[in-house]
Scaffold this active site. Structure first.
Site, PDB file in Angstrom:
ATOM      1  N   GLU A   1       0.841  -1.189   0.000  1.00 58.52           N
ATOM      2  CA  GLU A   1       0.000   0.000   0.000  1.00 58.52           C
ATOM      3  C   GLU A   1       0.883   1.250   0.000  1.00 58.52           C
ATOM      4  O   GLU A   1       0.606   2.224  -0.704  1.00 58.52           O
ATOM      5  CB  GLU A   1      -0.911  -0.030   1.248  1.00 58.52           C
ATOM      6  CG  GLU A   1      -1.919   1.092   1.335  1.00 58.52           C
ATOM      7  CD  GLU A   1      -2.888   1.140   0.166  1.00 58.52           C
ATOM      8  OE1 GLU A   1      -3.086   0.101  -0.513  1.00 58.52           O
ATOM      9  OE2 GLU A   1      -3.438   2.227  -0.088  1.00 58.52           O
ATOM     10  N   TYR A   2       1.965   1.203   0.764  1.00 53.19           N
ATOM     11  CA  TYR A   2       2.908   2.317   0.786  1.00 53.19           C
ATOM     12  C   TYR A   2       3.465   2.545  -0.621  1.00 53.19           C
ATOM     13  O   TYR A   2       3.509   3.677  -1.114  1.00 53.19           O
ATOM     14  CB  TYR A   2       4.047   2.027   1.772  1.00 53.19           C
ATOM     15  CG  TYR A   2       5.057   3.148   1.869  1.00 53.19           C
ATOM     16  CD1 TYR A   2       4.856   4.211   2.744  1.00 53.19           C
ATOM     17  CD2 TYR A   2       6.199   3.158   1.065  1.00 53.19           C
ATOM     18  CE1 TYR A   2       5.760   5.249   2.827  1.00 53.19           C
ATOM     19  CE2 TYR A   2       7.108   4.198   1.140  1.00 53.19           C
ATOM     20  CZ  TYR A   2       6.891   5.245   2.017  1.00 53.19           C
ATOM     21  OH  TYR A   2       7.783   6.270   2.093  1.00 53.19           O
TER      22      TYR A   2
ATOM     23  N   SER B   1      20.855   1.517  -2.513  1.00 52.96           N
ATOM     24  CA  SER B   1      19.664   0.680  -2.672  1.00 52.96           C
ATOM     25  C   SER B   1      19.643   0.219  -4.127  1.00 52.96           C
ATOM     26  O   SER B   1      20.505   0.596  -4.911  1.00 52.96           O
ATOM     27  CB  SER B   1      18.409   1.462  -2.319  1.00 52.96           C
ATOM     28  OG  SER B   1      18.310   2.572  -3.173  1.00 52.96           O
TER      29      SER B   1
ATOM     30  N   GLU C   1      20.104 -13.910  -6.958  1.00 54.21           N
ATOM     31  CA  GLU C   1      20.009 -14.202  -5.518  1.00 54.21           C
ATOM     32  C   GLU C   1      18.598 -13.967  -5.018  1.00 54.21           C
ATOM     33  O   GLU C   1      17.803 -13.323  -5.679  1.00 54.21           O
ATOM     34  CB  GLU C   1      20.917 -13.235  -4.728  1.00 54.21           C
ATOM     35  CG  GLU C   1      22.369 -13.335  -5.033  1.00 54.21           C
ATOM     36  CD  GLU C   1      23.121 -12.100  -4.539  1.00 54.21           C
ATOM     37  OE1 GLU C   1      22.702 -11.500  -3.532  1.00 54.21           O
ATOM     38  OE2 GLU C   1      24.118 -11.755  -5.180  1.00 54.21           O
TER      39      GLU C   1
ATOM     40  N   LYS D   1      15.950 -12.045  -2.613  1.00 53.55           N
ATOM     41  CA  LYS D   1      15.874 -10.734  -1.961  1.00 53.55           C
ATOM     42  C   LYS D   1      15.258 -10.956  -0.582  1.00 53.55           C
ATOM     43  O   LYS D   1      14.056 -11.173  -0.449  1.00 53.55           O
ATOM     44  CB  LYS D   1      15.038  -9.757  -2.775  1.00 53.55           C
ATOM     45  CG  LYS D   1      15.047  -8.360  -2.165  1.00 53.55           C
ATOM     46  CD  LYS D   1      14.510  -7.320  -3.125  1.00 53.55           C
ATOM     47  CE  LYS D   1      14.723  -5.920  -2.600  1.00 53.55           C
ATOM     48  NZ  LYS D   1      14.021  -5.654  -1.333  1.00 53.55           N
TER      49      LYS D   1
ATOM     50  N   GLU E   1      21.741  -8.997   5.105  1.00 57.54           N
ATOM     51  CA  GLU E   1      20.421  -8.752   5.682  1.00 57.54           C
ATOM     52  C   GLU E   1      20.244  -9.549   6.970  1.00 57.54           C
ATOM     53  O   GLU E   1      20.491 -10.751   6.984  1.00 57.54           O
ATOM     54  CB  GLU E   1      19.383  -9.202   4.636  1.00 57.54           C
ATOM     55  CG  GLU E   1      18.023  -8.628   4.830  1.00 57.54           C
ATOM     56  CD  GLU E   1      17.819  -7.310   4.070  1.00 57.54           C
ATOM     57  OE1 GLU E   1      18.810  -6.697   3.624  1.00 57.54           O
ATOM     58  OE2 GLU E   1      16.655  -6.916   3.956  1.00 57.54           O
TER      59      GLU E   1
HETATM   60  S1  IVH Z   1      22.285  -5.842  -3.103  1.00 53.08           S
HETATM   61  C1  IVH Z   1      24.362  -2.180  -4.483  1.00 53.08           C
HETATM   62  N1  IVH Z   1      21.230  -8.210  -2.632  1.00 53.08           N
HETATM   63  O1  IVH Z   1      17.238  -4.889  -0.612  1.00 53.08           O
HETATM   64  C2  IVH Z   1      23.489  -3.312  -4.172  1.00 53.08           C
HETATM   65  N2  IVH Z   1      20.238  -6.318  -1.582  1.00 53.08           N
HETATM   66  O2  IVH Z   1      17.601  -1.773  -2.036  1.00 53.08           O
HETATM   67  C3  IVH Z   1      23.061  -3.313  -2.753  1.00 53.08           C
HETATM   68  N3  IVH Z   1      18.346  -6.880  -0.095  1.00 53.08           N
HETATM   69  O3  IVH Z   1      17.685  -2.849   1.731  1.00 53.08           O
HETATM   70  C4  IVH Z   1      22.019  -4.283  -2.385  1.00 53.08           C
HETATM   71  N4  IVH Z   1      18.417  -9.055  -0.419  1.00 53.08           N
HETATM   72  O4  IVH Z   1      19.190  -4.831   2.234  1.00 53.08           O
HETATM   73  C5  IVH Z   1      21.158  -6.886  -2.384  1.00 53.08           C
HETATM   74  N5  IVH Z   1      20.448 -10.381  -2.281  1.00 53.08           N
HETATM   75  C6  IVH Z   1      20.374  -9.050  -2.038  1.00 53.08           C
HETATM   76  C7  IVH Z   1      19.404  -8.501  -1.171  1.00 53.08           C
HETATM   77  C8  IVH Z   1      19.359  -7.116  -0.978  1.00 53.08           C
HETATM   78  C9  IVH Z   1      17.810  -8.061   0.212  1.00 53.08           C
HETATM   79  C10 IVH Z   1      17.879  -5.571   0.414  1.00 53.08           C
HETATM   80  C11 IVH Z   1      18.957  -4.644   0.878  1.00 53.08           C
HETATM   81  C12 IVH Z   1      18.398  -3.280   0.627  1.00 53.08           C
HETATM   82  C13 IVH Z   1      17.439  -3.525  -0.489  1.00 53.08           C
HETATM   83  C14 IVH Z   1      18.028  -3.024  -1.772  1.00 53.08           C
END
Ligand code: IVH
Length: 680
Positions: A38-39, A85, A122, A124, A184
């Site tokens: 929703e956000y 991000s 990968e 997320k 994470e």
């Molecule tokens: S890479 C420069 N890989 O998603 C790249 N981020 O905006 C930096 N996240 O809050 C992020 N799983 O914490 C990357 N396999 C993954 C990820 C991941 C979760 C999160 C990250 C950030 C957001 C990316």
């Protein structure tokens, strides 16, 4: 979906103020009022207005900055390398992967006939981004992302996470002088469920979802509170680096991080071209529910670091990475009604009847409200807009109410005084939160649930005995007790609705097949309160025979690992009831059978038989649970505190008072290698 704004300026202002409110709840308080989806919708609506009317764009618009404020009380940390991000592809179909690959190829200036680009794909993870700074292999600092430039120092909290090594593996002359490992912090779904179950049993507030719980825990000011939540970690990249030659590819970098002893998820894959990405997206979508933790999508990264460097960044987002989303696991919908469901043990559960909503990949129209206290605490009323969460194979649940004006007066929900199914009195145990029907197997609802449980895949595994059929069998008076299930003949079954000769014969064959089972399955199938699959397995292993379980005293039951007084009493009470013993005898007479052993048939060597060990600190490669399992498999016991009776203390990094106590009492202290030697 985006409403056409008749007055874009007013709408933009309204959206900004709403987004500001919700961003504060999310980023600063870790207590959002609306689902992320929703956000995102509000955010995108504002972006669309600003794109169509650039004159309306203000510098303080939430679209113009990355949010995340430092919580008062936590110390700000300036990141040596900003924490970026990634761009998000919201098209949840395979087309999302194609768009990314096409952009990468264009930006690299590749010809149409050039070979496919290599990517690292990968998961997320849905948690909180953390930067782990290791100086000469030792964890020196852990920080949140914050706004990307400045985060918060959460070192003490992160040190409570057993999975994160306080010292990297490897010879000190081979470790980087400085390495920042980013990843994470998250919470496994089972750890989250357990936490919430405990909260509900205590009549305390339950947590909304694993993400907020993990994020809230990491940013708490009291490390002891953090340790009480079971948090986990996966690494996905690097920050600052000195004195270490990074491998040429991202995938090899992740392998190296794993070799340092930092957890890296095993679902990562090196794939080629848009097709490889789309196939990964599909494969993970199919596995999403089976994963032990929440993900909100997958991430694609150009694998070669040299190509990443060529692609570079736009503002704060790398051009070489993208997040490709899956359907959201939380959505808003209307609560149309509240019904009462009677479960196997007679528990009355308020169930929300919802305006059907697409959440976590399926359409949901029922969701649990758990119990009356939970419902009251959340202030749920019919007609409210609620947040529904469906993640993994966990039953969909109402996790909150969106604070909006109630459409009209609605009375508070009340629990019925008599069972809506059988009319028996509804009771609540003293101090307990659950209401129960006192009808036992007299209650058709309890009979039905008991049958379904008995026949379930993890119990007796009777294929084809679903709820429609059970409804007919119980409502038609064909079955009153479990053993009667095995008396059903083809003729009787074939006469039922939607059953033919063939399906009836199949069911009879399935029933016959189910008779050959295991003691663990049988114990689980009986539906003894507090006895889940794991306990049933432990009981079967420990006692080896049903008669020994049935005759075990509470004290004997307490000798089974993980069986506490509540479970032991429940088992004892169950087998003290003559009618339960009768059910067991009738089932045996019907031909239900399993292999038994005399309780000592586990022939694996038991080098630690009779020994009591105490674990303290963080072992370099073994997790606490893992170490405990190995010790128990070797016949040893793991105790929580050191005494004169302790045979060994196994100490890792950061061992505390237990180590001092061991030294004081002269108890031998071993490291992980020493433990392994004992086990060998
Ligand atoms: S890479 C420069 N890989 O998603 C790249 N981020 O905006 C930096 N996240 O809050 C992020 N799983 O914490 C990357 N396999 C993954 C990820 C991941 C979760 C999160 C990250 C950030 C957001 C990316």
């Amino acid at each position: 979906m985006t409403p056409v704004a008749s007055n874009p300026a007013a709408r933009a202002a309204e959206l900004r103020s709403q987004l500001q409110h919700h961003a504060h709840r999310y980023y600063v308080l870790d207590a959002p009022e609306i689902p992320d989806a929703e956000y995102d919708r509000l955010f995108q609506e504002l972006q669309a207005i600003e794109a169509a009317h650039p004159q309306l764009l203000t510098p303080d618009s939430p679209t113009q900055r990355v949010l995340g404020k430092v919580l008062p009380g936590l110390v700000p940390v300036r990141h040596a390398v900003p924490m970026l991000s990634i761009r998000t592809e919201t098209d949840t179909t395979a087309a999302g992967a194609e768009a990314f690959d096409a952009r990468v190829r264009r930006e690299l200036g590749l010809e149409a006939d050039a070979p496919p680009v290599e990517y690292c794909a990968e998961l997320k993870f849905d948690g909180l981004a953390i930067n782990l700074r290791y100086e000469r292999g030792v964890l020196a600092q852990a920080a949140t992302r914050g706004d990307g430039e400045t985060g918060e120092d959460v070192t003490q909290n992160i040190r409570t996470i057993g999975q994160i090594p306080l010292r990297l593996f490897g010879r000190s002359d081979e470790l980087p002088e400085l390495i920042e490992i980013r990843g994470e912090v998250y919470m496994r779904r089972d750890d989250f469920e357990r936490l919430n179950e405990r909260q509900r049993e205590k009549g305390e507030k339950s947590f909304i979802n694993p993400r907020n719980t993990a994020a809230g825990a990491v940013r708490q000011l009291d490390p002891a509170q953090v340790a009480a939540k079971k948090l986990s970690f996966f690494a996905y990249g690097l920050g600052d680096l000195r004195g270490w030659a990074q491998p040429d590819t991202h995938s090899a970098t992740l392998d190296a991080i794993a070799a340092f002893g930092v957890p890296v998820n095993g679902e990562r894959a090196v794939v080629h071209g848009a097709e490889g990405l789309a196939a990964y997206h599909r494969r993970i979508a199919a596995r999403r529910d089976a994963l032990p933790f929440d993900i909100d999508g997958v991430v694609y990264k150009v694998n070669h670091i040299a190509l990443q460097k060529r692609l570079g960044f736009v503002t704060r987002e790398p051009r070489w990475a993208v997040a490709h989303k899956y359907p959201a696991q939380e959505q808003m919908t209307r609560l149309n009604d509240i019904e009462i469901q009677v479960g196997r043990t007679g528990k009355l559960t308020p169930v929300a009847k919802l305006e059907p909503v697409f959440v976590g990949g399926t359409t949901v129209s029922n969701a649990t409200l758990h119990n009356l206290f939970e419902l009251r605490r959340k202030k749920v009323r019919v007609g409210d807009t609620v947040i529904v969460r469906r993640a993994g194979d966990v039953i969909p649940e109402v996790v909150g109410v969106v604070p909006t004006a109630r459409p009209h007066y609605v009375p508070n929900f009340r629990m019925p005084r008599s069972c809506p199914v059988c009319g028996s009195t509804v009771v609540r145990e003293r101090g307990g939160v659950d209401h129960r029907c006192s009808g036992g197997l007299f209650c058709a609802a309890q009979r039905k649930q008991a049958l379904l449980h008995f026949a379930g895949r993890r119990a007796m595994d009777v294929e084809g005995l679903g709820d429609k059929l059970v409804d007919q069998l119980v409502d038609g008076g064909l079955i009153r007790t479990l053993p009667e299930l095995y008396k059903l003949g083809v003729a009787k079954l074939a006469a039922l609705d939607r059953m033919a000769e063939k399906s009836a014969a199949n069911l009879v064959a399935a029933l016959e097949k189910s008779k050959q089972t295991t003691l663990a399955r049988f114990l689980y199938a009986l539906g003894i309160r507090q006895v889940g699959e794991a306990t049933a397995k432990d009981l079967a292993k420990h006692f080896g025979s049903l008669d020994r379980v049935m005759d075990a005293s509470v004290e004997q039951l307490l000798e089974v690992p993980d069986v506490g007084p509540i479970v032991a009493t429940s088992i004892r009470t169950f087998f003290e009831q003559p009618h339960n013993r009768e059910v067991v005898e009738q089932l045996r007479a019907a031909g239900v059978r399993w292999d038994e052993h005399d309780g000592t048939a586990d022939t694996a060597p038991k080098p630690l038989a009779g020994k009591t060990l105490v674990l303290t600190g963080t072992l370099p490669s073994l997790g606490r649970e893992e170490a405990k399992a190995l010790i128990e498999a070797a016949g040893g016991k793991v105790a929580g505190s050191v005494s004169k009776k302790t045979h060994y203390v196994i100490a890792g990094e950061e061992a505390g008072s237990k180590l001092d106590k061991a030294r004081e009492l002269g108890v031998p202290v071993l490291d992980e290698a020493g433990l392994r030697a004992l086990l060998a």
